[in-house]
Design a protein around this motif. Sequence first.
Motif, mmCIF file in Angstrom:
data_model
loop_
_atom_site.group_PDB
_atom_site.id
_atom_site.type_symbol
_atom_site.label_atom_id
_atom_site.label_comp_id
_atom_site.label_asym_id
_atom_site.label_seq_id
_atom_site.Cartn_x
_atom_site.Cartn_y
_atom_site.Cartn_z
ATOM 1 N N HIS B 141 -5.865 -1.110 0.720
ATOM 2 C CA HIS B 141 -6.422 -1.031 -0.752
ATOM 3 C C HIS B 141 -7.106 0.341 -1.009
ATOM 4 O O HIS B 141 -7.724 1.058 0.258
ATOM 5 C CB HIS B 141 -7.590 -2.064 -0.934
ATOM 6 N N LEU B 171 -0.179 6.207 0.934
ATOM 7 C CA LEU B 171 0.149 5.064 1.315
ATOM 8 C C LEU B 171 1.617 4.866 1.466
ATOM 9 O O LEU B 171 2.175 5.522 0.796
ATOM 10 C CB LEU B 171 -0.363 3.803 0.213
ATOM 11 N N ALA B 175 0.064 -1.815 -1.912
ATOM 12 C CA ALA B 175 -1.178 -1.923 -1.642
ATOM 13 C C ALA B 175 -1.720 -2.277 -2.777
ATOM 14 O O ALA B 175 -1.143 -2.605 -3.888
ATOM 15 C CB ALA B 175 -1.676 -0.325 -1.558
#
Lengths: 321, 258
Positions: B141, B171, B175
């Motif tokens: 996150h 990332l 996510a």
Amino acid sequence: MSQVFVFCEFSNGKLKKGSTELLSAAKTAGKKITALVIGPGAKDIASQTGEYGASTCFVCDDEKLKSYHPLAFAQIASQTIKDSGCNIFLATASMMAKDLFPRVAAQLETGIASDCTDLSFSGDDLIIKKPLYAGKCKAQVQFNNSPVKMVLMRPNQLPVNTPVAGASVEMKILSTPDFDSRMTVKEVSVGNSDKVDLTEANIIVSGGRGMKEAQNFDLLNQLADTLGATVGASRAVADAGWVPHSMQVGQTGKTVAPSLYIACGISGAIQHLAGMSGSKVIVAINTDKDAPIFSKATYGVVGDLFDVVPKLTEEFKAALN
Amino acid sequence: MRIFVCIKQVPDTETKIKLMPDGSGIDEGGVKWIMNPYDEFAVEEALKLKQTAGDATVTVISVGPKKRVADALRTAMAMGADDGIVIDCENSLDSFTTAKALAAAIKKEPACDFVFSGKLAIDDNAGSVSQYLAEFLEIPHVTVVSGFEASSGKYVVTREVEGGTKEIFELTGPAVVAANKGLNTPRYASLPGIMKAKKKPLSELNLSDLGLSSSDAKVSFTNFELPPEKPPVKFIDGDPAAQAKELVRLLKDEAKVL
Ligand SMILES: Cc1cc2nc3c(=O)[nH]c(=O)nc-3n(C[C@H](O)[C@H](O)[C@H](O)COP(=O)(O)OP(=O)(O)OC[C@H]3O[C@@H](n4cnc5c(N)ncnc54)[C@H](O)[C@@H]3O)c2cc1C
């Protein structure tokens, strides 16, 4: 007996004030305190946690943890909280803690309350309050089915004890877990502001549309420099691009609670009031005596800010020297 | 690509909060409900990602009483989201149970390639559903996001912390990204958009379909109170120089904040 776990943050080799507040509250209530410090230099902080009452301090001191990595930090914190056997967890509601600890709460299958403003211990239990609806009301937080009650407190809400020099603390060293490769820290660009953040500031000088244009914020910067204050703004001004969004105070900006809030050329829309009405003393400077900001102000100056603010800077300079 | 956006319905920011006489909560009578302002940034970013990704579906999902929450989902669909899921329950749930419900509903779907949400809801001010959800979905996150770039399955996400410092993460896959103000400028729902939204699919689940109950809540609120009344403002008279002098004196000697 309830055992309290305090996540401690530090900067420049010193515990942050928010962390000393939480250690002090737990110490005053006679709790057994376990602390956790993460990041390069953490080892040097352990003794300070002891001076404020921690009996054990876990440290994860590693250059690799210089930047915040949510998954790595969560893994360290979850495991340590679990191993400590504590049932109350406290941390300051910093930007890092607010990102990190809800994830830790998920890993511990427990509840968390963020941005709390009142904390007291009552026997083995804990009484906490937090503002809701952006400060339009407050309520007491109840935990159910929660093995650990996790509380993130706003800073500047609790008294700090005098540290006991040389108090002993048992330091326990943690090793750094492997980093989850699905997420990497690419870069941290340090802000150019050496000022205290709005959310932590003790004095805020804020400007609204009455400032007329971006460059007039220089007037507020001068006033703020004199006071050691941080400059904030209304949404009208942030949306106009005069200042960055990070300076916006209000329901869709930052919620602030300084000792002194000086609003210059801000009308006091309900969304603005929601973010700053928790300030201890509010000063409003506005040409319109009927501006809603005066309904929340402690002191009101009806006048043109371009006349009043420079005079005020002079007076503060004289008074503070 | 399947993109989810989690949205919450909250009282309008103009709402004056009234409490129930017994302090058990707020009086919801007369409250006007809107989409949580931060969730508008999340919807917009999902629509932008859909544009770059090409073949993508944006699904908006919300937990709450269906009879009102459906409006927020229709608003998001009018902005351009493709379909919606409402998880019907009597009252708002706490962050833990909300995230459990969202995770269970998302896991029922064939794929989940990305999730957007708002950094916090302006009612309970918790800012924790996104992180709980990410953990329950076992993905990373990033919250308080003010910058987002996608290219070939990689995402560069900027989050702003104290003092204007920016933490930039990369990332490599799905996510949960929680949007802050400044991320983008949400589009308005156009009239044709609003007409089209009425015909877009809105599916319905309830908590028991997901093996959950509102009694799973970990956090609840009691003893609601309004802030104490402020004494009326003290106006300071005189010319600007006299006003400034008197104000500094009062701040020093009366309010003692200097
Ligand atoms: C969903 C939503 C969320 C919102 N969130 C926020 C939020 O988080 N924060 C926020 O601030 N707003 C927020 N707003 C906007 C809010 O409603 C107001 O529009 C905004 O706060 C007005 O900003 P202002 O007071 O600077 O401007 P104005 O309302 O235009 O007020 C300017 C004031 O300056 C005074 N003035 C003018 N010239 C002078 C002078 N020379 N000297 C002294 N005074 C002068 C005027 O008398 C007036 O009172 C939100 C709105 C919505 C719809």
